[in-house]
Structure formats: structure tokens, C-alpha cells
Scaffold this motif. Sequence first.
Motif, PDB file in Angstrom:
ATOM      1  N   GLY A  94     -26.637  67.498  11.550  1.00  0.00           N
ATOM      2  CA  GLY A  94     -26.540  67.159  10.130  1.00  0.00           C
ATOM      3  C   GLY A  94     -25.199  66.541   9.790  1.00  0.00           C
ATOM      4  N   ARG A  95     -24.159  67.061  10.387  1.00  0.00           N
ATOM      5  CA  ARG A  95     -22.821  66.509  10.175  1.00  0.00           C
ATOM      6  C   ARG A  95     -22.767  65.075  10.699  1.00  0.00           C
ATOM      7  NH1 ARG A  95     -17.323  66.374  11.649  1.00  0.00           N
ATOM      8  NH2 ARG A  95     -16.057  67.535  10.185  1.00  0.00           N
ATOM      9  N   TYR A  96     -23.376  64.853  11.867  1.00  0.00           N
ATOM     10  CA  TYR A  96     -23.401  63.523  12.464  1.00  0.00           C
ATOM     11  C   TYR A  96     -24.160  62.531  11.575  1.00  0.00           C
ATOM     12  CZ  TYR A  96     -24.257  59.778  15.810  1.00  0.00           C
ATOM     13  OH  TYR A  96     -24.332  58.552  16.413  1.00  0.00           O
ATOM     14  N   THR A  97     -25.293  62.965  11.028  1.00  0.00           N
ATOM     15  CA  THR A  97     -26.051  62.037  10.175  1.00  0.00           C
ATOM     16  C   THR A  97     -25.300  61.705   8.888  1.00  0.00           C
ATOM     17  OG1 THR A  97     -27.307  63.814   9.101  1.00  0.00           O
ATOM     18  CG2 THR A  97     -28.311  62.780  11.027  1.00  0.00           C
ATOM     19  N   ASP A  98     -24.472  62.618   8.404  1.00  0.00           N
ATOM     20  CA  ASP A  98     -23.694  62.368   7.188  1.00  0.00           C
ATOM     21  C   ASP A  98     -22.397  61.604   7.449  1.00  0.00           C
ATOM     22  OD1 ASP A  98     -25.548  63.653   5.632  1.00  0.00           O
ATOM     23  OD2 ASP A  98     -24.395  65.503   5.418  1.00  0.00           O
ATOM     24  N   HIS A  99     -21.758  61.849   8.594  1.00  0.00           N
ATOM     25  CA  HIS A  99     -20.405  61.339   8.802  1.00  0.00           C
ATOM     26  C   HIS A  99     -20.188  60.633  10.134  1.00  0.00           C
ATOM     27  CE1 HIS A  99     -19.438  63.697   5.275  1.00  0.00           C
ATOM     28  NE2 HIS A  99     -19.924  64.771   5.872  1.00  0.00           N
ATOM     29  N   PHE A 104     -14.521  65.419   8.385  1.00  0.00           N
ATOM     30  CA  PHE A 104     -14.837  65.752   7.005  1.00  0.00           C
ATOM     31  C   PHE A 104     -14.472  67.211   6.794  1.00  0.00           C
ATOM     32  CE2 PHE A 104     -17.658  67.182   3.586  1.00  0.00           C
ATOM     33  CZ  PHE A 104     -17.343  66.239   2.620  1.00  0.00           C
ATOM     34  N   GLU A 106     -14.966  70.560   6.026  1.00  0.00           N
ATOM     35  CA  GLU A 106     -16.034  71.527   5.774  1.00  0.00           C
ATOM     36  C   GLU A 106     -15.886  72.636   6.786  1.00  0.00           C
ATOM     37  OE1 GLU A 106     -19.638  69.290   6.216  1.00  0.00           O
ATOM     38  OE2 GLU A 106     -19.383  69.035   8.350  1.00  0.00           O
ATOM     39  N   ARG A 110     -21.209  73.842   7.325  1.00  0.00           N
ATOM     40  CA  ARG A 110     -21.333  72.585   6.589  1.00  0.00           C
ATOM     41  C   ARG A 110     -21.026  72.728   5.103  1.00  0.00           C
ATOM     42  NH1 ARG A 110     -25.041  68.555   6.895  1.00  0.00           N
ATOM     43  NH2 ARG A 110     -23.167  67.344   6.598  1.00  0.00           N
ATOM     44  N   PRO A 112     -18.698  72.139   2.226  1.00  0.00           N
ATOM     45  CA  PRO A 112     -17.499  71.328   2.032  1.00  0.00           C
ATOM     46  C   PRO A 112     -16.314  72.170   1.553  1.00  0.00           C
ATOM     47  CG  PRO A 112     -19.393  70.297   0.989  1.00  0.00           C
ATOM     48  CD  PRO A 112     -19.812  71.689   1.393  1.00  0.00           C
TER      49      PRO A 112
END
Length: 189
Positions: A94-99, A104, A106, A110, A112
Motif C-alpha cells: 500500500g505504501r508503494y502504491t501511494d509513494h 513519507f 508514517e 501506515r 501518517p
Amino acid sequence: MWYYNKKLQYPVKVRECNPHLALFLIEQYGGADGELSAALRYLNQRYSIPDKVVGLLNDIGTEEFAHLEMIATMIYKLTKDATAEQMDAAGLGGRYTDHGHALFPENTHRTPWTAAYIQAKGDPIADLYEDIAAEEKARATYQWIINLSDDPELNDSLKFLREREVVHSMRFREAVEILKEDRDKKTFF
């Protein structure tokens, strides 16, 4: 005023790509007890603390930013060559798909980073006890990450950070004793 020296406070070496280990380090990057929270807590608290110890908060708060830079370097080195599949397998999908591979602030879940992570009571002794607790929590977290890591080069940097947390805790304890003497003499409050 700060002067930036374009090198890390302590060298960061990583043996190999390891997104799973990066997941644990993310807590120290953007978690409640991480380096960003510590830096901002101390630099914020310095405005309502007696002059006798304001320099201590400024110095340690600034050093915490250097620690944040070290943690960012570790995370980057551990993930820069990771595939999307490796990131996902490590719990960072999920982190990879967002950033992508960007950093980032967080925590490992996850969530923030939030200003709710920092404390400032306005009572110098209460704030310093909060700071001691923050340093001890960071020390414990570094030890637990070391326990999970099999990378001796990375562990060397983590041990450096863990020991700096011990030093910070001791310095804050010394400041409490100084301010308790002043409180007893009624020089503040």
C-alpha cells in the motif's frame, strides 16, 4: 541558525535490499516515538523552558533531525532496488502504491505522522519527563529493530542511534535536577 554539513552524523551502510527491515525502520521515521516527533517536540518545548536548559533542547532537537536523516537513508537503501512484489511481500504494498520508493512520514501501520505525537505542557519539569520517556522509548525501539535485523553493518548504525538516545535521556535527567533545585528555590513557576 543552522549550518548543514553534507554528510551523515554517522555512516549508514546496508548489506542488501531488505524491504521487510525497512518496514520496522519506518516507525522511527514517522511514528509517535520516532525521530521527527522528537525533533519537533524538543524544538517546540524550548520556547517555554527556562534559559538554563533551553540550549539543551535546541541541541538535542537539532540532533534528532540528523537521526531522521540517517533513518531516511537506511529506509531508502533498504528499498531502492526492491521490486513491487518485494515491497508487497514485506507489507509495504500500500505504501508503494501511494509513494513508490519515496519517503513519507508514517508509522509501520501506515498512519501518517501527526502533530498529536508531540507534547508540550508548558511546565518545564513535566516536559522534560516527557522527553526522558520519549528517549527511552526510542532506545527500546532501536534495540528491538536490532534484534530483528541480521545486517551487521546496518546494526552498527542502529547501535549508534540507540546510544545517542541513552545520552539524550541522561542529559534530560540532569536538566530535571537543575530545574528542581530552581523550583525549590522558587526561581520559576
